[in-house]
Motif scaffolding. Structure first.
Motif, PDB file in Angstrom:
ATOM      1  N   VAL A 153       0.837  -1.199   0.000  1.00 45.26           N
ATOM      2  CA  VAL A 153       0.000   0.000   0.000  1.00 45.26           C
ATOM      3  C   VAL A 153       0.875   1.253   0.000  1.00 45.26           C
ATOM      4  O   VAL A 153       1.825   1.338   0.760  1.00 45.26           O
ATOM      5  N   GLU A 175      -8.229   4.052  -3.839  1.00 42.11           N
ATOM      6  CA  GLU A 175      -9.397   4.366  -3.013  1.00 42.11           C
ATOM      7  C   GLU A 175      -9.305   5.716  -2.333  1.00 42.11           C
ATOM      8  O   GLU A 175      -8.251   6.332  -2.275  1.00 42.11           O
ATOM      9  N   TYR A 177      -9.129   8.409   0.618  1.00 40.49           N
ATOM     10  CA  TYR A 177      -8.381   8.439   1.870  1.00 40.49           C
ATOM     11  C   TYR A 177      -9.347   8.553   3.038  1.00 40.49           C
ATOM     12  O   TYR A 177     -10.263   9.368   3.034  1.00 40.49           O
ATOM     13  N   ILE A 272     -10.803  -0.400   6.465  1.00 37.39           N
ATOM     14  CA  ILE A 272      -9.642  -0.183   5.594  1.00 37.39           C
ATOM     15  C   ILE A 272      -9.283  -1.479   4.890  1.00 37.39           C
ATOM     16  O   ILE A 272      -8.972  -1.495   3.710  1.00 37.39           O
TER      17      ILE A 272
HETATM   18  P1  AMP Z   1      -3.659  -2.075   4.287  1.00 37.97           P
HETATM   19  O1  AMP Z   1      -2.595  -3.030   3.824  1.00 37.97           O
HETATM   20  O2  AMP Z   1      -4.846  -2.006   3.414  1.00 37.97           O
HETATM   21  O3  AMP Z   1      -3.938  -2.227   5.746  1.00 37.97           O
HETATM   22  O4  AMP Z   1      -2.973  -0.647   4.307  1.00 37.97           O
HETATM   23  C1  AMP Z   1      -1.829  -0.373   5.067  1.00 37.97           C
HETATM   24  C2  AMP Z   1      -1.970   0.960   5.736  1.00 37.97           C
HETATM   25  O5  AMP Z   1      -2.191   1.985   4.766  1.00 37.97           O
HETATM   26  C3  AMP Z   1      -3.168   1.057   6.666  1.00 37.97           C
HETATM   27  O6  AMP Z   1      -2.903   0.547   7.930  1.00 37.97           O
HETATM   28  C4  AMP Z   1      -3.406   2.529   6.664  1.00 37.97           C
HETATM   29  O7  AMP Z   1      -2.507   3.185   7.532  1.00 37.97           O
HETATM   30  C5  AMP Z   1      -3.088   2.945   5.265  1.00 37.97           C
HETATM   31  N1  AMP Z   1      -4.308   2.980   4.465  1.00 37.97           N
HETATM   32  C6  AMP Z   1      -4.812   2.007   3.690  1.00 37.97           C
HETATM   33  N2  AMP Z   1      -5.959   2.373   3.105  1.00 37.97           N
HETATM   34  C7  AMP Z   1      -6.226   3.628   3.522  1.00 37.97           C
HETATM   35  C8  AMP Z   1      -7.270   4.571   3.261  1.00 37.97           C
HETATM   36  N3  AMP Z   1      -8.270   4.297   2.436  1.00 37.97           N
HETATM   37  N4  AMP Z   1      -7.216   5.759   3.885  1.00 37.97           N
HETATM   38  C9  AMP Z   1      -6.197   6.050   4.720  1.00 37.97           C
HETATM   39  N5  AMP Z   1      -5.162   5.217   4.986  1.00 37.97           N
HETATM   40  C10 AMP Z   1      -5.163   4.012   4.396  1.00 37.97           C
END
Ligand code: AMP
Length: 415
Positions: A153, A175, A177, A272
């Protein structure tokens, strides 16, 4: 009960400690395990992501339960292979693990189930990526649409960097924020009944103040003194039960550990991500506070009897874990350094191995998780950092602000 635990990281060391402490467990086997896990389990050098090899080991050892730690074996179908031999497995089928393995699939299920989450587009070319980025605006969120061990990410204000990440991944989810503090909620489920564990918070960025690149996680704490009252009930009602019902409706019920990653936004909790297994390092703090015997709980989920399981009991106080990372982590971790001071209670092994002479060496990016409980979050934090101070590992680094904002009452929910 005889239990086989799969995996060899910090999460699995925490699981091993919990399983070994369950009075119902008289034998614990781990594959492949690590030097920390070796203190409480018999290690077998079987590839945990090889379904046939794991199923054969489960039969050979006659275990009553296989607990699957990491995501790769789940996606490879290890739970299916073990169950096909008649052994209960804690972990979802390969089909159900797609909730973690494919971001697009997860979004699809969330949409069908009416689960509150960020609006998103799946993009496979530069043109559609650019359109999605411009629709949502900065900060840009671009996710690799596959398993990336928590590192796929990119969240950035730099549009060119967002486009570059999309191009490197090929297929991405772009996506909107979500602004607000994050919560990790673990839910144990047999596909129908579902039991939430304590909510925790982890720290994804490598540096203090949430700076630098994303990592697998640099620390965690539980419980969350700032969480809105009723948060867990709301997430169970609006997220977990609708998701489980949708998975069952599709003929692929999700049984195992549903990890709900949330942002607490001005409009309420928003998902998320889902993961299909315990999170690392949140497991270290959540299990440090769980008083209910762990093997009995996971066995109930694996055998479809969770509805009859007694309510969970929790220890008073709080827990904090601080990850000690290798030099160069996350970009290019150096391994093979000698570790000292790691063999004491509370120091969980994440990336360690022994050399031929028995010396303890670093073998991964996240090397140790200094984990402590205390009467409150401040005491647990002090105790965890005292453990960190006792560890010696050349070039290592750790965050100095794990749980600090929560202790100081600096976490606020927008709106
Ligand atoms: P994930 O692998 O989807 O958990 O994403 C890793 C990190 O990226 C998350 O723990 C968040 O800190 C950040 N993140 C992911 N998606 C979002 C989002 N839509 N808005 C804000 N932060 C995000």
């Amino acid at each position: 009960m005889r239990v086989l635990l799969l995996g060899g990281g910090g999460r699995e060391h925490a699981l091993a400690l919990g399983l070994a402490a369950d009075p119902a467990v008289d034998q614990l086997i781990a594959a492949p395990g690590n030097p920390g896990i070796a203190g409480v389990a018999e290690l077998r050098s079987v590839d945990p992501a090889d379904p046939a090899a794991v199923a054969a080991l489960a039969v050979e050892t006659g275990v009553d339960l296989v607990v699957i730690g990491p995501e790769a074996p789940l996606v490879a179908g290890v739970a299916d292979a073990v169950r096909a031999k008649g052994t209960p497995a804690f972990g979802p089928s390969a089909e159900a693990a797609r909730l973690e393995g494919s971001k697009t699939f997860a979004k699809d299920v969330m949409t069908a189930a009416g689960v509150p989450t960020a609006r998103a587009y799946t993009c496979t070319d530069a043109e559609s990526t650019a359109r999605a980025l411009d629709e949502f605006g900065a900060p840009y969120v671009v996710k690799n649409d596959g398993l990336a061990a928590g590192k796929g990410v990119v969240v950035t204000d730099d549009r060119a960097a967002a486009l570059r990440h999309a191009e490197e991944c090929g297929r991405v989810v772009v996506e909107e924020y979500l602004a607000g503090p994050e919560v990790s909620l673990f839910v144990v489920t047999d596909g129908e009944a579902a039991v939430p564990l304590l909510p925790a918070q982890d720290f994804k960025r490598v540096g203090d103040g949430d700076t630098g690149p994303n990592t697998g996680g640099m620390g965690a704490y539980a419980p969350l003194p700032w969480a809105p009252p009723g948060l867990v009930d709301e997430v169970m009602r609006d997220v977990v039960h609708p998701t489980l019902a949708e998975m069952a409706r599709r003929g692929t019920p999700f049984a195992g550990l549903l990890y709900v990653g949330l942002a607490i936004t001005a409009d309420g909790p928003r998902v998320i991500e889902f993961n299909a297994r315990f999170g690392d390092p949140e497991t270290q703090v959540v299990l440090a506070l769980l008083e209910t015997p762990l093997a009995g709980l996971l066995h109930a989920a694996a055998t479809g009897t969770l509805a009859g399981h007694p309510p969970l009991r929790w220890r008073d106080g709080a827990a904090v874990t601080v990850v000690v990372a290798a030099e160069g982590y996350p970009a290019a971790p150096r391994t093979g350094d000698v570790i000292s001071g790691a063999e004491c209670p509370g120091v969980i092994h994440a990336g360690t191995r022994r050399d031929a002479d028995g010396a303890l060496l670093s073998s991964g990016g996240r090397v140790l998780c200094a984990t402590a409980t205390g009467a409150d979050l401040a005491a647990a934090r002090d105790a965890a950092y005292a453990l960190v101070a006792g560890v010696e590992l050349a070039g290592s680094h750790h965050r100095t602000d794990i749980a600090a904002a929560a202790v100081e009452g600096r976490i606020t929910i927008p709106g």
